[in-house]
Design an enzyme around this catalytic site. Sequence first.
Site, mmCIF file in Angstrom:
data_model
loop_
_atom_site.group_PDB
_atom_site.id
_atom_site.type_symbol
_atom_site.label_atom_id
_atom_site.label_comp_id
_atom_site.label_asym_id
_atom_site.label_seq_id
_atom_site.Cartn_x
_atom_site.Cartn_y
_atom_site.Cartn_z
ATOM 1 N N HIS A 86 0.876 -1.163 0.000
ATOM 2 C CA HIS A 86 0.000 0.000 0.000
ATOM 3 C C HIS A 86 0.921 1.224 0.000
ATOM 4 O O HIS A 86 1.666 1.443 0.960
ATOM 5 C CB HIS A 86 -0.916 0.007 1.218
ATOM 6 C CG HIS A 86 -1.967 -1.067 1.165
ATOM 7 N ND1 HIS A 86 -2.500 -1.653 2.292
ATOM 8 C CD2 HIS A 86 -2.583 -1.652 0.109
ATOM 9 C CE1 HIS A 86 -3.406 -2.551 1.936
ATOM 10 N NE2 HIS A 86 -3.461 -2.572 0.624
ATOM 11 N N GLU A 89 1.521 3.569 2.967
ATOM 12 C CA GLU A 89 1.958 2.985 4.235
ATOM 13 C C GLU A 89 3.463 2.772 4.142
ATOM 14 O O GLU A 89 3.940 1.778 3.582
ATOM 15 C CB GLU A 89 1.190 1.686 4.489
ATOM 16 C CG GLU A 89 -0.314 1.928 4.614
ATOM 17 C CD GLU A 89 -1.151 0.663 4.681
ATOM 18 O OE1 GLU A 89 -0.574 -0.427 4.867
ATOM 19 O OE2 GLU A 89 -2.392 0.762 4.540
ATOM 20 N N HIS A 216 2.830 -3.308 6.835
ATOM 21 C CA HIS A 216 1.777 -2.333 6.563
ATOM 22 C C HIS A 216 1.755 -1.266 7.649
ATOM 23 O O HIS A 216 2.581 -1.256 8.557
ATOM 24 C CB HIS A 216 0.422 -3.041 6.495
ATOM 25 C CG HIS A 216 0.230 -3.887 5.274
ATOM 26 N ND1 HIS A 216 -0.639 -3.566 4.261
ATOM 27 C CD2 HIS A 216 0.814 -5.054 4.893
ATOM 28 C CE1 HIS A 216 -0.604 -4.489 3.317
ATOM 29 N NE2 HIS A 216 0.276 -5.418 3.687
ATOM 30 N N GLU A 311 1.167 -4.908 10.986
ATOM 31 C CA GLU A 311 0.718 -3.516 11.028
ATOM 32 C C GLU A 311 1.607 -2.799 12.042
ATOM 33 O O GLU A 311 1.625 -3.144 13.222
ATOM 34 C CB GLU A 311 -0.748 -3.447 11.444
ATOM 35 C CG GLU A 311 -1.701 -4.194 10.523
ATOM 36 C CD GLU A 311 -2.045 -3.418 9.259
ATOM 37 O OE1 GLU A 311 -1.703 -2.220 9.184
ATOM 38 O OE2 GLU A 311 -2.663 -4.011 8.357
#
Length: 479
Positions: A86, A89, A216, A311
Amino acid sequence: MLKIIFMFWMCIVSSAVQGFEPKHHDNQELFHILRDVNIKCKNITRVYALNEPSVLGTPLYLIEFSTQPGRHEVLKPEFKYIANMHGNEVLGRELLLQLADYLCDEYFNGDLKIKSLIQNTRIHLMPSMNPDGWQLATDTGGRDYLTGRTNNNSIDLNRNFPDLDKIVFENEEENVDRNNHLLEQVTRLNDPLQPETKAVIRLIMQIPFVLSANLHGGDLVANYPYDESRTGSQTDEYTATPDDETFRYLALSYSTNHADMANQHRKGCGNTESQFSKQGGITNGAQWYSLQGGMQDFNYLSSNDFELTLELGCDKYPPAEDLKSEWERNRKSLINYIWQSHIGIKGIVYNVDSKHPVSNAIIHVTNITGGHSSEIKHDITSVYDGDYYRLLTPGTYKVTAYKDGYLPHSKLVTVTNPPFTPAQRVDFPLKPIAHSKDHTHNRYPHSPKMIILLSRKSTINTPLKTAIGQPGQKRESPF
């Protein structure tokens, strides 16, 4: 002329030894960082690009760390980190650039753990899977929650992989014993594959990865498969893999070594109570929210690779002044997680008569810890030179190696997983069945409708692009 060349080369070397600067590096600087690390550590690194660039033509670069760059070595597990799929990110992108610099420096500074890690593991770092999205996010200020997330065709790359979860869930309903290497069963795609996706699929098919993670941003948690729920429910449906215990072990290996991912008292994003802190900083993906076509589940169901989605924080595009502290918060976890490619067992499957390695042999495991017997209905296979790698948590197991044309061979194994240590070696000599006409792996029938684009016999085996390095150091990966 020779003086000019010498001065130019000294400028390159000088820039390579100035040290890593924590900042947001653009796409050209990203390559320069990898090149500089390769110059400093030319004997243990290789920089290479995947077959296809991004939509806008930006090469997708990786750096490899190995004592024999460009080659799969028997009994050395393959590991990968991929970041920035992404584009907005960005923390993972900068962490992998700094990790590359750190591994190089610490190896030559004599850090015993880092030297052992590189001597016993082949490590691949891909700082950016979506350089086009990164550019858009950066050009627009890097503060929007969505701008730059997709690639330049407006496709979310983490929804663009073949949906193998659907196949495995259908197999479960029909009592079909098949939970691995499912790519050949793909008969159609929900969406056309993007060039970045195709390039990474080829990488997954060419190199026998054992463990990986994609990095991410947007929350702080280690997410493990399955990412897609069995019923289609969008939230709160824990969807376990056959290796749920191992995936939880892997996720905790990252969260508990992070500065505060596993802190039970930390706040969540938006300064509200964290839904993950009471779980040790980990979550099953489908229980959090269900997604189709994710890279994490694709790795597990198409190959031998176990992958997590990490994350790394609430701020998708943290300010440059925070990057140094974020490196310190993640450094121990990043290194420790690579070491997890050595949990469980590894070994070589070979023909007991000829002593030749046996590739594509199936490794099937039954957990018999505490006197209970439970099959782990997810098999892995031996690779090029008969070597295999089976990630397992501590316990007692019955492990069976078999392949058509050979008698199966079982062993009882006790796994302890001492830290910072290569996996326990367990070899399997297989006895050929007399007069067998078929010694090939044929447990799983090939789908007659298999998409040619994804076939291992077609574009998947296209060689990786030529490595970038010093004269005499360039090597092509045969895989």
